[in-house]
Structures are given as structure tokens and as C-alpha cells.
Design a protein around this motif. Sequence first.
Motif, PDB file in Angstrom:
ATOM      1  N   ALA A   1       0.829  -1.210   0.000  1.00 23.42           N
ATOM      2  CA  ALA A   1       0.000   0.000   0.000  1.00 23.42           C
ATOM      3  C   ALA A   1       0.862   1.258   0.000  1.00 23.42           C
ATOM      4  O   ALA A   1       0.547   2.248  -0.670  1.00 23.42           O
ATOM      5  N   MET A   2       1.962   1.236   0.738  1.00 26.34           N
ATOM      6  CA  MET A   2       2.878   2.378   0.774  1.00 26.34           C
ATOM      7  C   MET A   2       3.496   2.621  -0.602  1.00 26.34           C
ATOM      8  O   MET A   2       3.599   3.768  -1.058  1.00 26.34           O
ATOM      9  N   GLU A   3       3.910   1.561  -1.270  1.00 19.35           N
ATOM     10  CA  GLU A   3       4.512   1.699  -2.592  1.00 19.35           C
ATOM     11  C   GLU A   3       3.498   2.225  -3.607  1.00 19.35           C
ATOM     12  O   GLU A   3       3.813   3.082  -4.430  1.00 19.35           O
ATOM     13  N   SER A   4       2.280   1.720  -3.558  1.00 14.36           N
ATOM     14  CA  SER A   4       1.232   2.200  -4.464  1.00 14.36           C
ATOM     15  C   SER A   4       0.913   3.667  -4.204  1.00 14.36           C
ATOM     16  O   SER A   4       0.740   4.454  -5.140  1.00 14.36           O
ATOM     17  N   LEU A   5       0.868   4.056  -2.936  1.00 15.88           N
ATOM     18  CA  LEU A   5       0.586   5.444  -2.578  1.00 15.88           C
ATOM     19  C   LEU A   5       1.732   6.359  -3.031  1.00 15.88           C
ATOM     20  O   LEU A   5       1.500   7.469  -3.525  1.00 15.88           O
ATOM     21  N   ARG A   6       2.963   5.884  -2.906  1.00 17.72           N
ATOM     22  CA  ARG A   6       4.126   6.667  -3.313  1.00 17.72           C
ATOM     23  C   ARG A   6       4.130   6.892  -4.828  1.00 17.72           C
ATOM     24  O   ARG A   6       4.430   7.993  -5.301  1.00 17.72           O
ATOM     25  N   ASN A   7       3.796   5.876  -5.592  1.00 13.61           N
ATOM     26  CA  ASN A   7       3.744   6.021  -7.055  1.00 13.61           C
ATOM     27  C   ASN A   7       2.646   6.985  -7.480  1.00 13.61           C
ATOM     28  O   ASN A   7       2.838   7.808  -8.386  1.00 13.61           O
TER      29      ASN A   7
END
Length: 358
Positions: free
Chosen positions: A214-220
Motif C-alpha cells: 500500500a505504501m509503494e502504491s501510494l508513493r507512485n
Amino acid sequence: MGVFQRIREKRMLDSNSLATTLTSIIGAEKITETEAMNIPSLAACVEFISSKVAELPIKLYCECGDETQELTDDKRVSLLNDSTGDLLDCYQLKKAVIRDYLLFGNGYIYPEKRRNQFVSLRYIKQNNVNCVKNSDPIFKKADFMIYDRKFRDDELIRVLRSSTDGVTGTGVIDEANELLTVIYKTMIFEKYLVVNGGNKKGFLKSARKLSDEAMESLRNAWNKLYSNNGNNMMLLNDGIDFKESSNTSVEMQLNENKKANNDYVCEIFNLSPSVIAGTANDESYTTAIKTAVMPVIRAFETALNQGLLLESERHRHYFAFDTTELLKGDILKRYQAYQIGLANNFLQADEVRYKEDL
């Protein structure tokens, strides 16, 4: 009493430490030449003054008894107005010297001589010149180091601004460093807004811990939103909220501050903003010439008389800019001045035709 004295000393020490820390973080930063010339108002002021001075011819005069004669066949006149003997022509040389004079307070020219004959005038960028001064405040002496060569103070022509020692000056970059830094940082802030599509800075607040995926998706999604490529958007799931971090009153007054700062820059050069904008009337233009251009001309003339005249010539010879060229753009005023000169017999018709290149 000793306890209170120690507390007072500790407070003074803490205050001094805080001041030193703040100075090292904020005050130590100095704007560079490239950054300063990126400020439109400063670049326009430097261009106006340097181009006005560079386009003027320089003449050599001799006071012979009760008459003043212009010497037209002197080699130095040719070096100043036709060919410098260097890669820079005379216009570029004068303009480069004035630019260094305004920005850094130091404009340097090396007059190459063979015996008593001047053969070339060579511009030296101010950051290539290192000055070595003695410590005597009365009998001042200085030498100049340029790469691995040493020059005496009488071997260089020095055009100096606000000098107190006769060998170095103070330019507007040092004089108004804080103002110029603020203006440049404002431009950087505007650039940031443009690059990021006008989106404000901020942070995301989550009500629960997010997984790595979820953090990686939010960062992208965040990077896409601030990439300014197309109409990007991002969705915040339940429990995630966005908080702005830069919604200040200063941000709402950028246009007002920018205009005021540009006016301050013009004031540093003794110029009216209307002159730089090209909307000045004749009176404002004449005032700009008197307050901004003429002091620079006088400084340049003094430097030439100091560095280009032989010892035997100092009492009778002098260099001077032909400032009549400054009024050549106004043909009516120019012809009216010629009419007054002809009517009072201190100008002749052939002299007027010579000034008009006829």
C-alpha cells in the motif's frame, strides 16, 4: 550572587551560540553571479548601464595653453574605440568591465606596453585577479596575482566601485546579498509550483498502519500527481487524509512582493522601474543617465587617466567619454542644442556635421 552571575553568563553564551548557528544556516549563503543574473530586473539594470557606457566613444584631450585640443592620432584612442588588440572588441571590453564593476565592484584591464607604447588592452575577469595588500592603513601598497604572474598596482587599470583601499571595490551582489537571495529563492519557489502543476506541499495522514504494498502504491500515485504530466489524479482510501504544509500569507502575496523587490533592485542602481520597462518619458530618461550612467562614466575616466597616461602627460592630458552620443536618439533636442551652439559661436557647421557623421 555568584549563582545569578553564572546563570546570566550561561544565557549570554546560549544567545551567542544561537546567533552563530542562525548566521551559519541563513546568513552565510551568498548568491552567485549566475543566480543574480537570472533575476530579470537586475539583468536589465546591468544591461542598460553597461550598454549605454559601452556605446560611447572615448577621446583624448590635451590642454595646450588656453586651448584644449583633441588628439585623434594617438594609439590609445584607437585601442579604446576601434581595435583593442585582444579577442574582445572595444564594445565588448567596456561592457564586460562595467558588468564586473556593477556586480562585484572590480573591473580590470591589462594595458600591454612595449617601452612607452601601448599595444593592446586586455580584459581580465575579476575572479581571476587576487589582490595582496599590506597591513598599513596609511601607506597602502598592493600587488596582483593573475594565475602564476605577479603585477604591480600601476600595471593594471582598475575601475572600482565603493572602494576604500584603491585596489578592491564592493558590488551590488555583496551590498544587497540578502535582497537578491530572497528574490532568487522566490523565483525557485515559483519554479517549484510550475514543475509540480501548482500543487501545494503537504503530507498524508493515515488512521492505521499501511502495508508495504500500500505504501509503494501510494508513493507512485503521489509522484504521478506532482509530475505535471497531463491531468493526473490520485484517490485516498478511507482513513487517509491530506494536510497542507505551506498555506501561508506570504504565499498569497507573491505578486506584490515580487513587484516591490524588483523596484528595490532598480533603486540599488539609481534607476527608475519605468526606464527598465521602456515606458519612461524624456525627463525620467535624462535623470537615469545622470544618476546611474554618469557616475560609472566618471569612474571609468578616472581609471583610464590613472592607468593609460604616462607620468609626463598627467598634468595636461586626460581621457573623456563623448557623452553627446547619449542624446543622439532624440533628434529634436540634438538639433536644438546644435542651433544654440552655432548661434553663440562655440560650434561651427563643420563640427556639427562631423558629430552627425556627415
